[in-house]
Design a protein around this motif. Structure first.
Motif, PDB file in Angstrom:
ATOM      1  N   THR A 506       0.836  -1.204   0.000  1.00  0.00           N
ATOM      2  CA  THR A 506       0.000   0.000   0.000  1.00  0.00           C
ATOM      3  C   THR A 506       0.870   1.252   0.000  1.00  0.00           C
ATOM      4  O   THR A 506       0.607   2.210  -0.742  1.00  0.00           O
ATOM      5  N   HIS A 510       0.886   4.016  -3.072  1.00  0.00           N
ATOM      6  CA  HIS A 510       0.594   5.408  -2.730  1.00  0.00           C
ATOM      7  C   HIS A 510       1.700   6.311  -3.288  1.00  0.00           C
ATOM      8  O   HIS A 510       1.422   7.382  -3.840  1.00  0.00           O
ATOM      9  N   HIS A 542      -3.743  -0.934  -6.548  1.00  0.00           N
ATOM     10  CA  HIS A 542      -3.122  -1.964  -5.719  1.00  0.00           C
ATOM     11  C   HIS A 542      -3.273  -3.309  -6.428  1.00  0.00           C
ATOM     12  O   HIS A 542      -4.397  -3.697  -6.808  1.00  0.00           O
ATOM     13  N   SER A 545      -5.664  -5.906  -4.051  1.00  0.00           N
ATOM     14  CA  SER A 545      -7.017  -5.481  -3.705  1.00  0.00           C
ATOM     15  C   SER A 545      -7.744  -4.843  -4.877  1.00  0.00           C
ATOM     16  O   SER A 545      -8.980  -4.771  -4.888  1.00  0.00           O
ATOM     17  N   LEU A 549      -5.393   3.824  -5.324  1.00  0.00           N
ATOM     18  CA  LEU A 549      -4.769   4.520  -4.206  1.00  0.00           C
ATOM     19  C   LEU A 549      -4.305   5.900  -4.642  1.00  0.00           C
ATOM     20  O   LEU A 549      -3.587   6.034  -5.639  1.00  0.00           O
TER      21      LEU A 549
END
Length: 822
Positions: A506, A510, A542, A545, A549
């Motif tokens: 993550t 980002h 991502h 998932s 982001l």
């Protein structure tokens, strides 16, 4: 004020512990103390064990009449009163037996003892087991989810776990659902294949990983028996861990028991000493066992123990004094000396004496300008009696075009300035020229980085656009930016949680979202595209998932951006902020290594918390100074080069040969381009490079794609990555042979316009001609013995004076004194 505080930090290296209760034996010269992690208001001097799975690693410290401390955790005798409440083994590992209160007494030699109170709670209650917080750490500790076992991409023997347990939900589903759930048997937990394999009751390729009577087995068994719960969303989350002590000065061949305490989101704490993982960054100095016992060897200096638990990391820093009493220390000239000498005093390591003026002028000219001093420069410096000549020389070199060219070459290499086709030549040349002009103008570092990372348009109008051409993918850009300017290697986090850092996938995506709006447009030629920031939302998907982001800096909340905002501007704003914990430290460490050959953090661009600096106070001091000067690179280099530390001799004394605390200067082989230029400078020859004017220095080559066997054999980088490790500084047989007898070097030596021919034709005395050679190549006058030896050889070859001078110059060029910066 900041610099004074850093100095005090070095002088205050000591155990950071809070005592619980100590007792001195009658007539004894020592006392012992239970150490407890009572460093916050929620803790007390009483150890609380909550539940049947709890445990505590006791620590006992002995202090003599001089307040010298040593760990005696495994040398005392433990007694629990009443004995049925808890048990303590000989290593100080405390476990509960029954609910109630008790005291633990540690008895040392000569009647010296100490006592600590304990409270045991919750043994009668059924406590749920949390899979992510309690079971995953067992897999990690036992190596089940390591990259060499079930944690590798394809798993092992049909069973796959996520690397180091960073995807607990996936691991949970694999355990429960794969192979029709055959690995777990809640009706008869001891018959579960998971436990049978781990105890080697069933054949297991990984061998026996735990015992039936171990804490790990009991917890796994209870989890299976309770129906294999995953845990609840409202269960407390791990927020951090700390290792106790955080740092210590220890004696050689001593040991130190560590304890690790985890803190959760509800404020609760837990001792995880036996579940955490440990790793030493210097196994020659310190080794660490699985139970957190640090064992020191006979070496002195600095070391660190990395502690890792569930994605959180902490570091135990060790100083091992040599203990030499130094009668007189060199004079401190600035902040660098204050911090370095304070550390050396704490370690009892005497520094080498300052080098002579000839060594220093050669050293600093090579380091700042990538060339040898001329014979005239060397002679002028040696005859200068001004007390300010060191500062004046540094200022002169920093303001020169040679310095700008040399550092432009350094950055051009790690910014991947290279040509993949003929059409790239204009871009690579323009990019190098932009870097050179930036260094010549002493452009502040933050401005240079801003112009680079936010470059838009064409290479012709904005040369740093060439960086986007060479670093073409969003992933490569954010990885290079993080490594080059923040000292953070995020490459691992592209596919999984970083195994030795806190950065997750993550965090990675980002960060990559900052470059998601950079768009490539066709230019006048295919090799010279334009780059613009397109309109729209910035985001990165991502890979697991599928979530979009938004841009977010490391350890920061997502940036609030409009559809026409360029996210790169916000990234740079965060990077160059004086409060950024990475930006100034990364450059300070990179330049420290440039001058001293060994970085405060090694590798210089891997500045994770689990790879701590050898001298954190010095790195902090350099970084604060760099920020205070407005990111002035020349000011930082001037601070380093005018320090007494930089002037120390490379010759080791009786105590500091193996020291890595900068008690002496560390010799380094001349870089490929610098060495080739040095050979040409001494021999009065020139090397031709295709497409460039004759006389172009090798350190002035715009990129790394110019063909030269000399440069290749001496380790010229290819600029395919952002790592300075591409440049090889290793000495090889091929290098020695090339200098000794290659056609290239022999042609330079025998040229009619070379130094040997000039010396042979000169009418000056033999001594003067020998002096000219030594001043040109080594920046010093020859000793009487060297003059005599050279004169005798020239006299013996008087029939062939030119050949004799060729031999003499050849011998000097092949000496270590010439090939190394020392």
């Amino acid at each position: 004020m900041k610099h004074a505080m850093h100095k005090m930090k070095v002088l205050a290296l000591a155990l950071m512990l809070l005592s619980c209760c100590s007792v001195r034996g009658r007539g004894a010269d020592a006392s012992i103390t239970f150490e407890t992690p009572a460093a916050d208001s929620q803790s007390s001097s009483t150890i609380v064990l909550n539940g049947q799975d709890s445990s505590w690693q006791l620590q006992v410290t002995a202090r003599d009449h001089r307040q010298t401390t040593r760990d005696v955790t495994r040398q005392v005798r433990y007694q629990v009163d009443p004995a049925h409440i808890a048990t303590v083994d000989e290593s100080g590992f405390l476990r509960p037996l029954a609910t109630g209160s008790a005291s633990v007494v540690a008895v040392f030699e000569e009647g010296v003892s100490a006592q600590v109170n304990i409270v045991v709670r919750g043994l009668d209650a059924i406590q749920p087991v949390n899979f992510a917080h309690q079971i995953i750490p067992i897999f990690t500790k036992l190596g089940c989810n390591s990259g060499g076992c079930h944690g590798k991409a394809a798993g092992q023997a049909g069973f796959k776990l996520s690397l180091l347990g960073f995807e607990p939900q996936e691991d949970y589903e694999h355990l429960l659902n794969e192979s029709r759930g055959r690995r777990l048997f809640p009706a008869l937990p001891d018959k579960s294949l998971l436990l049978q394999k781990a105890t080697n009751m069933s054949p297991h390729g990984g061998g026996k990983r735990m015992d039936v009577d171990s804490h790990e087995y009991r917890l796994l068994r209870r989890w299976v028996a309770s129906g294999m719960p995953f845990g609840e969303d409202h269960d407390p989350q791990l927020t951090n861990i700390r290792v106790i002590p955080a740092q210590a000065l220890l004696e050689r061949e001593q040991w130190q028991q560590l304890s690790v305490v985890a803190t959760y989101s509800d404020g609760s704490t837990e001792d995880v000493t036996r579940t955490a993982q440990y790793e030493s960054n210097n196994t020659d100095m310190a080794e660490v066992t699985e139970s957190g016992l640090v064992k020191l060897g006979i070496a002195s200096g600095n070391s660190a123990i990395m502690t890792r638990y569930q994605g959180q990391v902490a570091v135990f820093r060790i100083g091992v004094p040599l203990g030499v009493n130094v009668a007189q220390w060199p004079a401190s000239n600035n902040l660098v000396d204050e911090l370095v000498f304070a550390k050396l005093k704490a370690l009892g390591i005497p520094p080498s004496t300052p080098c002579d003026d000839a060594t220093w002028i050669r050293r600093v000219t090579l380091d700042l300008c990538g060339r040898l001093p001329t014979a005239q420069e060397a002679q002028a410096f040696l005859s200068d009696s001004s007390p300010k000549k060191f500062e004046t020389t540094v200022d002169h070199l920093l303001a020169s075009s040679d310095h700008a060219e040399f550092f432009a070459k350094k950055w051009s290499s790690i910014l991947r300035n290279r040509r993949n086709s003929t059409g790239h030549q204009f871009g690579s040349f323009s990019f190098y020229a932009w870097l050179r002009d930036s260094f010549y103008r002493n452009q502040p570092y933050d401005q240079l980085v801003r112009e680079l990372l936010t470059a838009t348009g064409s290479i012709e109008s904005n040369p740093p656009v060439a960086w986007f051409r060479e670093v073409s993918s969003t992933e490569a850009r954010i990885e290079d930016v993080s490594q080059l300017f923040l000292g953070q290697r995020l490459q691992c986090a592209r596919c999984h949680h970083h195994p030795y850092e806190k950065w997750s996938q993550t965090d990675y995506y980002h960060m990559s979202a900052f470059f998601s709006k950079v768009s490539r447009k066709d230019g006048d030629t295919p090799e010279e595209p334009h780059f613009v920031s397109r309109a729209g939302a910035a985001s990165a998907k991502h890979p697991k998932s599928g979530q979009d982001l938004p841009p977010a800096s490391l350890d920061s909340q997502p940036s609030l951006l409009g559809p026409i905002d360029d996210p790169r501007t916000h990234l740079v704003d965060w990077m160059v902020s004086p409060d950024n914990p990475y930006f100034a430290r990364s450059l300070s460490n990179r330049y420290w290594k440039h001058f001293f050959a060994v970085g405060l953090v090694e590798p210089e661009d891997d500045m994770r918390v689990t790879n701590p600096p050898s001298h954190s106070e010095l790195l902090d001091g350099l970084s604060d100074y760099f920020v205070d000067t407005g990111f002035d690179q020349r000011a930082l280099m001037r601070l380093i080069c005018t320090s007494t530390t930089y002037r120390l001799s490379s010759n080791a004394n009786a105590h500091n040969l193996a020291d890595k605390s900068y008690s002496r200067f560390y010799p380094k082989r001349l870089q490929a381009e610098v060495l080739l230029d040095a050979v040409d400078q001494v021999l009065l020859t020139e090397t031709a490079f295709d497409g460039l004017p004759l006389g172009t220095r090798a350190v002035s080559l715009p990129d790394t794609q110019f063909s030269s066997y000399f440069l290749d054999v001496f380790g010229k980088p290819e600029s395919t990555t952002a790592c300075e490790c591409e440049r090889s500084q290793e000495a090889t047989l091929a290098q020695s042979l090339h200098l000794l007898n290659s056609k290239e070097v022999q042609a330079k030596l025998s040229s009619d316009s070379s130094l040997p021919a000039s010396l042979a034709a000169s009418s000056e005395s033999t001594e003067k001609r020998i002096e000219q050679l030594y001043l040109s190549a080594l920046s010093r006058f020859p000793t009487a013995s060297e003059v005599q030896t050279a004169s005798d050889y020239l006299l013996s070859k008087s029939a062939q004076p030119r050949l004799a001078f060729e031999d003499l110059v050849w011998a000097v060029l092949n000496s270590k004194e010439f090939i190394f910066n020392h």
